[in-house]
Design an enzyme around this catalytic site. Structure first.
Site, PDB file in Angstrom:
ATOM      1  N   HIS A  14       0.878  -1.187   0.000  1.00 25.14           N
ATOM      2  CA  HIS A  14       0.000   0.000   0.000  1.00 25.14           C
ATOM      3  C   HIS A  14       0.908   1.227   0.000  1.00 25.14           C
ATOM      4  O   HIS A  14       1.484   1.584   1.026  1.00 25.14           O
ATOM      5  CB  HIS A  14      -0.901   0.005   1.244  1.00 25.14           C
ATOM      6  CG  HIS A  14      -1.869   1.142   1.280  1.00 25.14           C
ATOM      7  ND1 HIS A  14      -3.221   0.961   1.510  1.00 25.14           N
ATOM      8  CD2 HIS A  14      -1.707   2.481   1.124  1.00 25.14           C
ATOM      9  CE1 HIS A  14      -3.834   2.133   1.505  1.00 25.14           C
ATOM     10  NE2 HIS A  14      -2.926   3.079   1.263  1.00 25.14           N
ATOM     11  N   LEU A  17       2.554   7.116  -4.393  1.00 29.00           N
ATOM     12  CA  LEU A  17       3.733   7.684  -5.079  1.00 29.00           C
ATOM     13  C   LEU A  17       3.435   9.042  -5.703  1.00 29.00           C
ATOM     14  O   LEU A  17       4.358   9.712  -6.161  1.00 29.00           O
ATOM     15  CB  LEU A  17       4.234   6.732  -6.167  1.00 29.00           C
ATOM     16  CG  LEU A  17       4.990   5.488  -5.707  1.00 29.00           C
ATOM     17  CD1 LEU A  17       5.415   4.644  -6.915  1.00 29.00           C
ATOM     18  CD2 LEU A  17       6.213   5.856  -4.870  1.00 29.00           C
ATOM     19  N   LYS A 100      -9.403  -0.257  -5.607  1.00 25.11           N
ATOM     20  CA  LYS A 100      -9.424   0.405  -4.309  1.00 25.11           C
ATOM     21  C   LYS A 100     -10.767   1.101  -4.085  1.00 25.11           C
ATOM     22  O   LYS A 100     -11.204   1.903  -4.906  1.00 25.11           O
ATOM     23  CB  LYS A 100      -8.284   1.435  -4.237  1.00 25.11           C
ATOM     24  CG  LYS A 100      -8.211   2.231  -2.935  1.00 25.11           C
ATOM     25  CD  LYS A 100      -7.680   1.424  -1.773  1.00 25.11           C
ATOM     26  CE  LYS A 100      -7.767   2.176  -0.448  1.00 25.11           C
ATOM     27  NZ  LYS A 100      -6.671   3.122  -0.232  1.00 25.11           N
ATOM     28  N   LEU A 219      -4.723   9.126   8.126  1.00 31.57           N
ATOM     29  CA  LEU A 219      -6.048   8.503   8.173  1.00 31.57           C
ATOM     30  C   LEU A 219      -5.945   7.043   7.763  1.00 31.57           C
ATOM     31  O   LEU A 219      -5.256   6.751   6.776  1.00 31.57           O
ATOM     32  CB  LEU A 219      -7.016   9.241   7.245  1.00 31.57           C
ATOM     33  CG  LEU A 219      -7.429  10.624   7.741  1.00 31.57           C
ATOM     34  CD1 LEU A 219      -8.200  11.377   6.664  1.00 31.57           C
ATOM     35  CD2 LEU A 219      -8.274  10.520   9.016  1.00 31.57           C
ATOM     36  N   ASP A 247       1.422   2.621   3.516  1.00 33.87           N
ATOM     37  CA  ASP A 247       0.604   3.828   3.350  1.00 33.87           C
ATOM     38  C   ASP A 247       1.486   5.076   3.406  1.00 33.87           C
ATOM     39  O   ASP A 247       1.020   6.143   3.812  1.00 33.87           O
ATOM     40  CB  ASP A 247      -0.515   3.904   4.402  1.00 33.87           C
ATOM     41  CG  ASP A 247      -1.623   4.866   3.995  1.00 33.87           C
ATOM     42  OD1 ASP A 247      -1.699   5.214   2.802  1.00 33.87           O
ATOM     43  OD2 ASP A 247      -2.405   5.272   4.874  1.00 33.87           O
ATOM     44  N   HIS A 251       3.277  14.447   1.624  1.00 32.78           N
ATOM     45  CA  HIS A 251       2.710  15.778   1.370  1.00 32.78           C
ATOM     46  C   HIS A 251       3.833  16.764   1.675  1.00 32.78           C
ATOM     47  O   HIS A 251       4.603  16.537   2.614  1.00 32.78           O
ATOM     48  CB  HIS A 251       1.543  16.081   2.330  1.00 32.78           C
ATOM     49  CG  HIS A 251       0.342  15.207   2.139  1.00 32.78           C
ATOM     50  ND1 HIS A 251      -0.640  15.470   1.204  1.00 32.78           N
ATOM     51  CD2 HIS A 251      -0.040  14.086   2.764  1.00 32.78           C
ATOM     52  CE1 HIS A 251      -1.585  14.542   1.270  1.00 32.78           C
ATOM     53  NE2 HIS A 251      -1.247  13.682   2.210  1.00 32.78           N
ATOM     54  N   ALA A 263      -3.508  14.617   5.646  1.00 34.00           N
ATOM     55  CA  ALA A 263      -3.272  13.348   6.333  1.00 34.00           C
ATOM     56  C   ALA A 263      -2.207  12.552   5.600  1.00 34.00           C
ATOM     57  O   ALA A 263      -2.271  12.414   4.376  1.00 34.00           O
ATOM     58  CB  ALA A 263      -4.566  12.547   6.377  1.00 34.00           C
TER      59      ALA A 263
END
Ligand code: DOR
Ligand code: ZN
Length: 346
Positions: A14, A17, A100, A219, A247, A251, A263
C-alpha cells in the site's frame, strides 16, 4: 557488536507515489529497499481505468533511478461509474492487481469515491468471479460517527454485510488501526489486512499530547494504546492474514504544517529499519520476513522475490535524513521518536 538479518526483498502492499515532481522525489525512496509496491490510485484525477493505470505505471517507471529494479503493481480507483468489463480487462492485462474502494470523503482525494455500494455491485461481482482483490479504505464517513470509531463501524455496517453478500470476494482491509480490525482480519482465507509502520509506533497521545504533531496525522487516525498493541500482536504473529502496506503518503511540509493539514506519514525512507526495531522489541525478528516479504505476495498470488535485503544493527543510532527534497517543496521523513540502531545495508 553488529547483528545482521537477511530477508527476501520486501513488498510494500500500500503505497502513495503521487505524480509529477513528488513522484520523482519519492519513487527512488521506495525503490531503494522494496522490490514491488501496490500503488494507490488517488491522484487528481484518479487512476480509474486500465488506460490510466498503464499510463501512470509508465510515469512511475520513468521516475525510477537508472538500473532500479522496482515493480509497480497498479490499482484502479473504484467509482460509481466503473465499468466491470474494463476491470476484467485490467486484471487480465496483469498490470492491475486490485481495485481500491474509497468511501466518498474518507480521505485525500476521495471525493470521487463511492457513496452507494449498490451502484458498484456489478463491478464487485465481476471481481469476485475473476478473483481480483478489493482493497478497502475501511472508514464510514457519516458525520455522526466519531472519527475514532469509523473503522469499527465500517466493519459492522459495510464490510461484514458486503462479505456475506459476496463471500467469494477477496478483500484487503487497508491500514487497519484497531483491535476490531485485527480481530476481524484474523479469519484470513480470502480476507487479509495491511498494517502500516506508523500505526505500529503511534497512538493518539503521540499525535496530540504536548502539542499537535502534524507529521503524525494520518487517516485512519492513530487510536488508543490498546489498539496499537493489538496491531503489534497481529503484525508479529506471522499469521498470513497480515502484511505490510506502509501507506507512505508524502505531502509537502507547507501542507502538513497548515491550519487544515493533510493526512499522511511519509515512511518510505526508513520503514525497514523501523520495522526491524519494532519486531526485535517484541521478540519477533524471525517473523519480520513473513510480514514484509511473504504474506502479501502469497495473498496476491505473486511469486516471492528472488532478491534479498540485509539489515544491520550497530551500536550507534542510525541517522536518517529528516527530510527529502522535491521540486514541490520538502517532505518530512517519519520520525519514530526513539533511537533506531538498524539500517539497510547499502
Ligand atoms: O493518511 C493518509 N494519507 N491516509 C489515506 O487514506 C490517504 C493518504 C494520502 O493519500 O495522503
Ligand atoms: Zn493510503
Amino acid at each position: 557488536m553488529t547483528q545482521s538479518l537477511t530477508l527476501t526483498r520486501p513488498d510494500d502492499m500500500h503505497l502513495h507515489l503521487r505524480d509529477g515532481a513528488m513522484l520523482s522525489a519519492v519513487a527512488p525512496e521506495s525503490a531503494r529497499d522494496f522490490a514491488r509496491a501496490l500503488i494507490m490510485p488517488n491522484l487528481v484525477p484518479p487512476v480509474a481505468t486500465l488506460a490510466q493505470a498503464q499510463a501512470y505505471r509508465d510515469r512511475i517507471l520513468a521516475a525510477l533511478p537508472h538500473g532500479a529494479r522496482f515493480e509497480p503493481l497498479m490499482t484502479l480507483y473504484l467509482t460509481e461509474t466503473t465499468d466491470p468489463a474494463d476491470v476484467a480487462r485490467a486484471a487480465a492485462s496483469g498490470v492491475v492487481k486490485a481495485v481500491k474502494l474509497y468511501p466518498a470523503g474518507a480521505t485525500t482525494n476521495s471525493h470521487g469515491g463511492v457513496r452507494d455500494l449498490d451502484k458498484i455491485m456489478p463491478v464487485l461481482e465481476k471481481m469476485a468471479e475473476i478473483g481480483l482483490p478489493l482493497c478497502t479504505h475501511g472508514e464510514v464517513t457519516t458525520p455522526e460517527v466519531d472519527i475514532f470509531d469509523r473503522e469499527a463501524v465500517f466493519i459492522d455496517t459495510v464490510l461484514d454485510p458486503l462479505r456475506r453478500r459476496l463471500p467469494e470476494l477477496r478483500v484487503v482491509m487497508e491500514h487497519i488501526t484497531t483491535q476490531e480490525g485485527a480481530d476481524y482480519a484474523a479469519q484470513g482465507g480470502n480476507l487479509a489486512a495491511t498494517i502500516t509502520t506508523h500505526h505500529l509506533i503511534l497512538n493518539r497521545n503521540h499525535l496530540l499530547v504536548g502539542g499537535i504533531k502534524p507529521h503524525y496525522y494520518c487517516l485512519p487516525v492513530a487510536k488508543r494504546e490498546k489498539h496499537r498493541l493489538a496491531l503489534r500482536r497481529a503484525a508479529t504473529s506471522g499469521n498470513r492474514a497480515y502484511f505490510l502496506g506502509t501507506d507512505s503518503a508524502p505531502h509537502v511540509d507547507a501542507l502538513k504544517e497548515h491550519a487544515c493539514g493533510c493526512a499522511g506519514c511519509f515512511t518510505a525512507t526508513n520503514t525497514m529499519p523501523l520495522l526491524a526495531h519494532v519486531f526485535e522489541e517484541d521478540g519477533a525478528l524471525e517473523k519480520l520476513e513473513a510480514f514484509t516479504s511473504q504474506n502479501g505476495a502469497a495473498f496476491y498470488g505473486l511469486p516471492q522475490n528472488a532478491a534479498k535485503i540485509t539489515l544491520v544493527k550497530s551500536d550507534h543510532p542510525t541517522v536518517f535524513a529528516p527530510k527529502i527534497q522535491s521540486a514541490a517543496g520538502p517532505v518530512t521523513v517519519f520520525d519514530p521518536g526513539f533511537a533506531v540502531y538498524w539500517q539497510v545495508q547499502a
